[in-house]
Design a protein around this motif. Structure first.
Motif, PDB file in Angstrom:
ATOM      1  N   LYS A  22      -5.101  10.524  79.471  1.00 35.85           N
ATOM      2  CA  LYS A  22      -4.481  11.797  79.855  1.00 35.85           C
ATOM      3  C   LYS A  22      -2.968  11.633  79.853  1.00 35.85           C
ATOM      4  O   LYS A  22      -2.458  10.546  80.106  1.00 35.85           O
ATOM      5  CB  LYS A  22      -4.905  12.209  81.267  1.00 35.85           C
ATOM      6  CG  LYS A  22      -6.369  12.528  81.433  1.00 35.85           C
ATOM      7  CD  LYS A  22      -6.668  12.900  82.880  1.00 35.85           C
ATOM      8  CE  LYS A  22      -8.128  13.194  83.083  1.00 35.85           C
ATOM      9  NZ  LYS A  22      -8.961  12.001  83.133  1.00 35.85           N
ATOM     10  N   SER A  72      -8.338   9.050  87.852  1.00 37.09           N
ATOM     11  CA  SER A  72      -8.179  10.064  86.818  1.00 37.09           C
ATOM     12  C   SER A  72      -8.323   9.460  85.427  1.00 37.09           C
ATOM     13  O   SER A  72      -9.051   9.988  84.582  1.00 37.09           O
ATOM     14  CB  SER A  72      -6.807  10.742  86.957  1.00 37.09           C
ATOM     15  OG  SER A  72      -6.642  11.741  85.975  1.00 37.09           O
ATOM     16  N   ARG A 123       4.064  14.921  74.607  1.00 37.68           N
ATOM     17  CA  ARG A 123       3.537  14.353  75.847  1.00 37.68           C
ATOM     18  C   ARG A 123       2.969  12.967  75.587  1.00 37.68           C
ATOM     19  O   ARG A 123       2.288  12.742  74.586  1.00 37.68           O
ATOM     20  CB  ARG A 123       2.468  15.262  76.435  1.00 37.68           C
ATOM     21  CG  ARG A 123       3.046  16.567  76.893  1.00 37.68           C
ATOM     22  CD  ARG A 123       1.987  17.441  77.496  1.00 37.68           C
ATOM     23  NE  ARG A 123       2.601  18.639  78.034  1.00 37.68           N
ATOM     24  CZ  ARG A 123       1.942  19.733  78.303  1.00 37.68           C
ATOM     25  NH1 ARG A 123       0.648  19.801  78.082  1.00 37.68           N
ATOM     26  NH2 ARG A 123       2.565  20.773  78.792  1.00 37.68           N
ATOM     27  N   SER A 139      -1.676  17.372  95.733  1.00 36.17           N
ATOM     28  CA  SER A 139      -0.676  17.845  94.770  1.00 36.17           C
ATOM     29  C   SER A 139       0.413  16.796  94.642  1.00 36.17           C
ATOM     30  O   SER A 139       1.067  16.463  95.623  1.00 36.17           O
ATOM     31  CB  SER A 139      -0.044  19.149  95.246  1.00 36.17           C
ATOM     32  OG  SER A 139      -1.015  20.153  95.330  1.00 36.17           O
ATOM     33  N   ILE A 194      -1.882  15.268  86.786  1.00 35.66           N
ATOM     34  CA  ILE A 194      -1.536  16.015  88.002  1.00 35.66           C
ATOM     35  C   ILE A 194      -2.600  17.078  88.278  1.00 35.66           C
ATOM     36  O   ILE A 194      -3.065  17.221  89.415  1.00 35.66           O
ATOM     37  CB  ILE A 194      -0.127  16.644  87.875  1.00 35.66           C
ATOM     38  CG1 ILE A 194       0.936  15.541  87.993  1.00 35.66           C
ATOM     39  CG2 ILE A 194       0.098  17.716  88.935  1.00 35.66           C
ATOM     40  CD1 ILE A 194       2.354  16.011  87.721  1.00 35.66           C
ATOM     41  N   SER A 195      -2.995  17.808  87.247  1.00 37.21           N
ATOM     42  CA  SER A 195      -4.026  18.853  87.411  1.00 37.21           C
ATOM     43  C   SER A 195      -5.367  18.258  87.804  1.00 37.21           C
ATOM     44  O   SER A 195      -6.049  18.769  88.707  1.00 37.21           O
ATOM     45  CB  SER A 195      -4.186  19.644  86.108  1.00 37.21           C
ATOM     46  OG  SER A 195      -2.998  20.296  85.782  1.00 37.21           O
ATOM     47  N   ASP A 196      -5.751  17.174  87.138  1.00 40.73           N
ATOM     48  CA  ASP A 196      -7.036  16.524  87.427  1.00 40.73           C
ATOM     49  C   ASP A 196      -7.067  15.997  88.856  1.00 40.73           C
ATOM     50  O   ASP A 196      -8.040  16.212  89.588  1.00 40.73           O
ATOM     51  CB  ASP A 196      -7.264  15.387  86.418  1.00 40.73           C
ATOM     52  CG  ASP A 196      -8.596  14.689  86.625  1.00 40.73           C
ATOM     53  OD1 ASP A 196      -9.625  15.388  86.769  1.00 40.73           O
ATOM     54  OD2 ASP A 196      -8.614  13.443  86.619  1.00 40.73           O
ATOM     55  N   GLU A 250       3.997  15.483  92.926  1.00 39.27           N
ATOM     56  CA  GLU A 250       5.212  15.865  92.231  1.00 39.27           C
ATOM     57  C   GLU A 250       5.351  14.967  91.005  1.00 39.27           C
ATOM     58  O   GLU A 250       4.922  13.809  91.035  1.00 39.27           O
ATOM     59  CB  GLU A 250       6.429  15.678  93.152  1.00 39.27           C
ATOM     60  CG  GLU A 250       6.422  16.588  94.363  1.00 39.27           C
ATOM     61  CD  GLU A 250       6.580  18.051  93.982  1.00 39.27           C
ATOM     62  OE1 GLU A 250       7.316  18.355  93.023  1.00 39.27           O
ATOM     63  OE2 GLU A 250       5.954  18.902  94.642  1.00 39.27           O
ATOM     64  N   GLU A 266      -5.319  16.945  91.416  1.00 41.98           N
ATOM     65  CA  GLU A 266      -5.393  18.054  92.374  1.00 41.98           C
ATOM     66  C   GLU A 266      -6.807  18.626  92.437  1.00 41.98           C
ATOM     67  O   GLU A 266      -7.315  18.932  93.512  1.00 41.98           O
ATOM     68  CB  GLU A 266      -4.399  19.152  92.006  1.00 41.98           C
ATOM     69  CG  GLU A 266      -4.356  20.243  93.055  1.00 41.98           C
ATOM     70  CD  GLU A 266      -3.130  21.115  92.952  1.00 41.98           C
ATOM     71  OE1 GLU A 266      -2.936  21.920  93.878  1.00 41.98           O
ATOM     72  OE2 GLU A 266      -2.372  21.003  91.976  1.00 41.98           O
ATOM     73  N   GLN A 267      -7.460  18.708  91.296  1.00 39.10           N
ATOM     74  CA  GLN A 267      -8.818  19.263  91.262  1.00 39.10           C
ATOM     75  C   GLN A 267      -9.809  18.379  92.006  1.00 39.10           C
ATOM     76  O   GLN A 267     -10.604  18.868  92.807  1.00 39.10           O
ATOM     77  CB  GLN A 267      -9.269  19.450  89.823  1.00 39.10           C
ATOM     78  CG  GLN A 267     -10.641  20.058  89.708  1.00 39.10           C
ATOM     79  CD  GLN A 267     -11.081  20.204  88.253  1.00 39.10           C
ATOM     80  OE1 GLN A 267     -10.400  19.791  87.329  1.00 39.10           O
ATOM     81  NE2 GLN A 267     -12.247  20.791  88.057  1.00 39.10           N
ATOM     82  N   TYR A 295       0.964  15.745  82.939  1.00 38.51           N
ATOM     83  CA  TYR A 295       0.608  17.052  83.479  1.00 38.51           C
ATOM     84  C   TYR A 295      -0.899  17.173  83.675  1.00 38.51           C
ATOM     85  O   TYR A 295      -1.362  17.699  84.686  1.00 38.51           O
ATOM     86  CB  TYR A 295       1.115  18.177  82.557  1.00 38.51           C
ATOM     87  CG  TYR A 295       0.735  19.544  83.052  1.00 38.51           C
ATOM     88  CD1 TYR A 295       1.418  20.125  84.120  1.00 38.51           C
ATOM     89  CD2 TYR A 295      -0.328  20.243  82.487  1.00 38.51           C
ATOM     90  CE1 TYR A 295       1.059  21.372  84.605  1.00 38.51           C
ATOM     91  CE2 TYR A 295      -0.696  21.491  82.961  1.00 38.51           C
ATOM     92  CZ  TYR A 295       0.000  22.052  84.016  1.00 38.51           C
ATOM     93  OH  TYR A 295      -0.366  23.281  84.506  1.00 38.51           O
ATOM     94  N   ARG A 296      -1.662  16.661  82.728  1.00 36.01           N
ATOM     95  CA  ARG A 296      -3.129  16.724  82.846  1.00 36.01           C
ATOM     96  C   ARG A 296      -3.615  15.870  84.018  1.00 36.01           C
ATOM     97  O   ARG A 296      -4.564  16.240  84.715  1.00 36.01           O
ATOM     98  CB  ARG A 296      -3.779  16.284  81.541  1.00 36.01           C
ATOM     99  CG  ARG A 296      -5.256  16.546  81.528  1.00 36.01           C
ATOM    100  CD  ARG A 296      -5.815  16.580  80.125  1.00 36.01           C
ATOM    101  NE  ARG A 296      -7.252  16.442  80.199  1.00 36.01           N
ATOM    102  CZ  ARG A 296      -7.963  15.583  79.489  1.00 36.01           C
ATOM    103  NH1 ARG A 296      -7.372  14.809  78.611  1.00 36.01           N
ATOM    104  NH2 ARG A 296      -9.257  15.513  79.626  1.00 36.01           N
TER     105      ARG A 296
END
Length: 109
Positions: free
Chosen positions: A27, A21, A71, A43, A33-35, A45, A37-38, A30-31
């Motif tokens: 990053k 990532s 952040r 996913s 985690i989203s990246d 935690e 997952e994408q 939170y970004r």
């Protein structure tokens, strides 16, 4: 798995996902985690992510970026890029051996 860098220690899947990532650019959590997952369907935690961030920072593979924002962003270091290259090379060898032994041909239905 053979590794050239002795301090790699136990390399976790989460560490690999974080380095992948951050290889794209800095990053915050939170970004990431989203990246992650994408691109991987995994996913994470927040506690899992932040534990990995702490270990990667201790090894010098990532570093925090100065910011005035709430952040805290991170970026990959040169040492982190090298460990990522080594881990990906190892995974390619494992994938090729597994495909060969299982009689898989990529691209065949």
């Amino acid at each position: 798995m053979a590794r050239r860098t002795p301090e790699l220690g136990r390399f976790t899947d989460v560490a690999l996902l974080v380095l992948i990532s951050l290889a794209e650019g800095q990053k915050h959590g939170y970004r990431m985690i989203s990246d992650i997952e994408q691109f991987s369907g995994t996913s994470l935690e927040p506690g899992t992510l932040y534990g990995a961030l702490m270990r990667l920072e201790e090894r010098g593979w990532i570093e925090p970026v100065e910011t005035t924002e709430r952040r805290k962003p991170y970026r990959i270091t040169d040492a982190g890029r090298e460990s990522l290259r080594e881990q990906l090379a190892t995974l390619r060898r494992v994938e090729q051996a597994g495909a060969r032994r299982a009689g898989l041909a990529w691209g065949a239905a």
